[in-house]
Motif scaffolding. Structure first.
Motif, PDB file in Angstrom:
ATOM      1  N   ALA A 195      26.361 -54.005  11.052  1.00  0.00           N
ATOM      2  CA  ALA A 195      25.624 -55.304  10.609  1.00  0.00           C
ATOM      3  C   ALA A 195      24.271 -55.074   9.926  1.00  0.00           C
ATOM      4  CB  ALA A 195      25.570 -56.248  11.641  1.00  0.00           C
ATOM      5  N   HIS A 196      23.325 -54.130  10.696  1.00  0.00           N
ATOM      6  CA  HIS A 196      21.972 -53.966  10.294  1.00  0.00           C
ATOM      7  C   HIS A 196      21.949 -53.429   9.004  1.00  0.00           C
ATOM      8  CE1 HIS A 196      19.179 -55.491  13.309  1.00  0.00           C
ATOM      9  NE2 HIS A 196      20.027 -54.874  14.173  1.00  0.00           N
ATOM     10  N   ARG A 197      22.893 -52.342   8.593  1.00  0.00           N
ATOM     11  CA  ARG A 197      22.862 -51.546   7.498  1.00  0.00           C
ATOM     12  C   ARG A 197      23.348 -52.596   6.455  1.00  0.00           C
ATOM     13  NH1 ARG A 197      27.024 -49.302   5.510  1.00  0.00           N
ATOM     14  NH2 ARG A 197      28.145 -49.275   7.560  1.00  0.00           N
ATOM     15  N   GLN A 198      24.323 -53.365   6.656  1.00  0.00           N
ATOM     16  CA  GLN A 198      24.862 -53.964   5.628  1.00  0.00           C
ATOM     17  C   GLN A 198      23.796 -55.266   5.396  1.00  0.00           C
ATOM     18  OE1 GLN A 198      28.508 -55.255   7.408  1.00  0.00           O
ATOM     19  NE2 GLN A 198      29.849 -53.551   6.105  1.00  0.00           N
ATOM     20  N   THR A 199      23.068 -55.625   6.285  1.00  0.00           N
ATOM     21  CA  THR A 199      22.417 -56.691   5.961  1.00  0.00           C
ATOM     22  C   THR A 199      20.849 -55.998   5.098  1.00  0.00           C
ATOM     23  OG1 THR A 199      22.593 -57.941   7.819  1.00  0.00           O
ATOM     24  CG2 THR A 199      20.361 -58.319   7.060  1.00  0.00           C
ATOM     25  N   GLU A 200      20.402 -55.062   5.452  1.00  0.00           N
ATOM     26  CA  GLU A 200      19.372 -54.316   4.774  1.00  0.00           C
ATOM     27  C   GLU A 200      19.587 -54.017   3.151  1.00  0.00           C
ATOM     28  OE1 GLU A 200      18.417 -51.173   7.198  1.00  0.00           O
ATOM     29  OE2 GLU A 200      17.434 -52.286   8.845  1.00  0.00           O
ATOM     30  N   THR A 201      21.030 -53.502   3.291  1.00  0.00           N
ATOM     31  CA  THR A 201      21.584 -53.281   1.640  1.00  0.00           C
ATOM     32  C   THR A 201      21.589 -54.422   1.036  1.00  0.00           C
ATOM     33  OG1 THR A 201      22.646 -51.303   2.698  1.00  0.00           O
ATOM     34  CG2 THR A 201      23.445 -52.343   0.535  1.00  0.00           C
ATOM     35  N   PHE A 202      22.035 -55.703   1.539  1.00  0.00           N
ATOM     36  CA  PHE A 202      22.249 -56.871   0.623  1.00  0.00           C
ATOM     37  C   PHE A 202      20.911 -57.439   0.308  1.00  0.00           C
ATOM     38  CE2 PHE A 202      22.616 -61.485   0.321  1.00  0.00           C
ATOM     39  CZ  PHE A 202      23.416 -61.639  -0.560  1.00  0.00           C
ATOM     40  N   GLU A 203      19.881 -57.602   1.246  1.00  0.00           N
ATOM     41  CA  GLU A 203      18.558 -57.827   1.141  1.00  0.00           C
ATOM     42  C   GLU A 203      17.990 -57.234  -0.008  1.00  0.00           C
ATOM     43  OE1 GLU A 203      16.881 -57.774   5.061  1.00  0.00           O
ATOM     44  OE2 GLU A 203      16.887 -60.105   5.231  1.00  0.00           O
ATOM     45  N   ARG A 204      18.307 -55.844   0.179  1.00  0.00           N
ATOM     46  CA  ARG A 204      17.596 -55.038  -1.067  1.00  0.00           C
ATOM     47  C   ARG A 204      17.828 -55.670  -2.409  1.00  0.00           C
ATOM     48  NH1 ARG A 204      18.418 -50.606   1.143  1.00  0.00           N
ATOM     49  NH2 ARG A 204      20.404 -50.137  -0.125  1.00  0.00           N
ATOM     50  N   ASP A 205      19.440 -55.571  -2.365  1.00  0.00           N
ATOM     51  CA  ASP A 205      20.037 -56.063  -3.890  1.00  0.00           C
ATOM     52  C   ASP A 205      19.616 -57.410  -4.215  1.00  0.00           C
ATOM     53  OD1 ASP A 205      21.185 -53.664  -3.936  1.00  0.00           O
ATOM     54  OD2 ASP A 205      23.056 -54.291  -2.954  1.00  0.00           O
ATOM     55  N   PHE A 206      19.447 -58.399  -3.197  1.00  0.00           N
ATOM     56  CA  PHE A 206      19.409 -59.812  -3.587  1.00  0.00           C
ATOM     57  C   PHE A 206      17.821 -59.872  -4.052  1.00  0.00           C
ATOM     58  CE2 PHE A 206      17.890 -64.145  -2.269  1.00  0.00           C
ATOM     59  CZ  PHE A 206      18.930 -64.917  -2.679  1.00  0.00           C
ATOM     60  N   TRP A 207      16.914 -59.298  -3.553  1.00  0.00           N
ATOM     61  CA  TRP A 207      15.490 -59.327  -3.775  1.00  0.00           C
ATOM     62  C   TRP A 207      15.061 -58.575  -4.670  1.00  0.00           C
ATOM     63  CZ3 TRP A 207      13.722 -63.913  -2.253  1.00  0.00           C
ATOM     64  CH2 TRP A 207      14.307 -64.415  -1.217  1.00  0.00           C
ATOM     65  N   SER A 208      16.035 -57.965  -5.474  1.00  0.00           N
ATOM     66  CA  SER A 208      15.663 -56.968  -6.627  1.00  0.00           C
ATOM     67  C   SER A 208      15.410 -57.935  -7.879  1.00  0.00           C
ATOM     68  CB  SER A 208      16.751 -55.788  -6.675  1.00  0.00           C
ATOM     69  OG  SER A 208      18.011 -56.478  -7.078  1.00  0.00           O
ATOM     70  N   GLY A 209      15.957 -58.985  -7.910  1.00  0.00           N
ATOM     71  CA  GLY A 209      15.620 -60.007  -8.899  1.00  0.00           C
ATOM     72  C   GLY A 209      17.113 -59.802  -9.859  1.00  0.00           C
ATOM     73  N   GLY A 210      18.247 -59.343  -9.211  1.00  0.00           N
ATOM     74  CA  GLY A 210      19.397 -59.402 -10.061  1.00  0.00           C
ATOM     75  C   GLY A 210      19.715 -60.724  -9.958  1.00  0.00           C
ATOM     76  N   ASP A 211      20.901 -61.309 -11.281  1.00  0.00           N
ATOM     77  CA  ASP A 211      21.336 -62.335 -11.223  1.00  0.00           C
ATOM     78  C   ASP A 211      22.455 -62.825 -10.251  1.00  0.00           C
ATOM     79  OD1 ASP A 211      22.167 -64.528 -13.419  1.00  0.00           O
ATOM     80  OD2 ASP A 211      24.134 -63.533 -13.096  1.00  0.00           O
ATOM     81  N   LEU A 212      22.235 -64.085  -9.599  1.00  0.00           N
ATOM     82  CA  LEU A 212      23.034 -64.660  -8.660  1.00  0.00           C
ATOM     83  C   LEU A 212      24.197 -64.635  -8.828  1.00  0.00           C
ATOM     84  CD1 LEU A 212      20.669 -67.677  -7.485  1.00  0.00           C
ATOM     85  CD2 LEU A 212      20.872 -65.171  -6.546  1.00  0.00           C
ATOM     86  N   ASN A 213      24.888 -64.667 -10.316  1.00  0.00           N
ATOM     87  CA  ASN A 213      26.411 -64.852 -10.406  1.00  0.00           C
ATOM     88  C   ASN A 213      26.897 -63.219 -10.400  1.00  0.00           C
ATOM     89  OD1 ASN A 213      26.942 -67.662 -11.441  1.00  0.00           O
ATOM     90  ND2 ASN A 213      25.252 -67.279 -12.755  1.00  0.00           N
ATOM     91  N   THR A 214      26.273 -62.455 -10.576  1.00  0.00           N
ATOM     92  CA  THR A 214      26.536 -61.084 -10.476  1.00  0.00           C
ATOM     93  C   THR A 214      26.699 -60.686  -9.167  1.00  0.00           C
ATOM     94  OG1 THR A 214      25.510 -60.595 -12.642  1.00  0.00           O
ATOM     95  CG2 THR A 214      26.042 -58.706 -11.162  1.00  0.00           C
TER      96      THR A 214
END
Length: 219
Positions: free
Chosen positions: A42-61
């Motif tokens: 759970a910690h690993r998946q959370t850190e991975t998603f937070e990194r992808d989310f705050w990287s500035g990518g498109d929300l729809n993607t």
């Protein structure tokens, strides 16, 4: 007097108590290792998603990626998916107040958040029960064994330490097994409860921050 011989020579009630505690200890270790892997994942998946989310990518993607890989997504990503799905559905409705859109998205995220935390928290109460009850079960076995040892002295002409020591030693093994079951369970419970609280705080912070992002998109 080896531990094995003490267990074999104990009274039937004490042996049942020892067997029960040994089974409970085995189950607690099973849940300890299972929970350790679950929390670590759970910690690993959370850190991975937070990194992808705050990287500035498109929300729809991000949303399409969460939907397409649902079996591999983590708890925070599923919270995001539920909130964005509800946001897109409510946003497409006409004459709907922006506040209602955000509230609906928050409710969807909150429901998913509760399910995810419950899933991570599963079987933690078992460890708490083992940690609190096992010493008393072992103490019951000890008291019963000591009573059995002293009853046996009534058939002995002269009571000596050598005649009563084996019975008392057999009884004390039950307390030792109870502590062996309880101590790891208590330590694991405290550790996992702390880690789950940390995850819960991260999920709640994300829901607030994501709600603010969605609110800005409605302006």
């Amino acid at each position: 007097m080896s531990i094995f011989s003490l267990i074999l020579n104990a009274s039937a009630v004490v042996q049942v108590v020892m067997l029960l505690l040994a089974g409970v200890s085995f189950m607690s270790w099973y849940y300890i290792f299972r929970k350790w892997f679950a929390v670590k994942t759970a910690h690993r998946q959370t850190e991975t998603f937070e990194r992808d989310f705050w990287s500035g990518g498109d929300l729809n993607t991000l949303y399409q990626g969460a939907v397409g890989n649902h079996h591999e997504t983590g708890a925070m990503e599923r919270i995001f998916e539920a909130g964005f799905r509800e946001f897109a559905k409510l946003k497409s409705q006409k004459n709907l107040d922006p506040k209602d859109v955000i509230d609906g998205s928050r409710r969807a995220m909150r429901a998913t958040y509760q399910r995810e935390v419950d899933a991570i928290d599963a079987h933690l109460s078992f460890l708490a029960s083992v940690g609190s009850v096992s010493p008393y079960v072992g103490l019951f076995g000890t008291v019963w064994g000591i009573m059995h040892a002293f009853r046996g002295l009534s058939n002995v002409g002269q009571a000596t330490l050598a005649s009563v020591a084996p019975g008392i030693a057999e009884a004390l093994v039950a307390t030792a097994i109870g502590l062996f079951a309880a101590i790891p369970a208590v330590l694991a419970y405290n550790r996992f409860a702390h880690e789950i609280d940390r995850l819960s705080s991260r999920f709640e912070s994300f829901m607030e921050e994501f709600s603010n992002i969605l609110q800005r998109q409605l302006r």
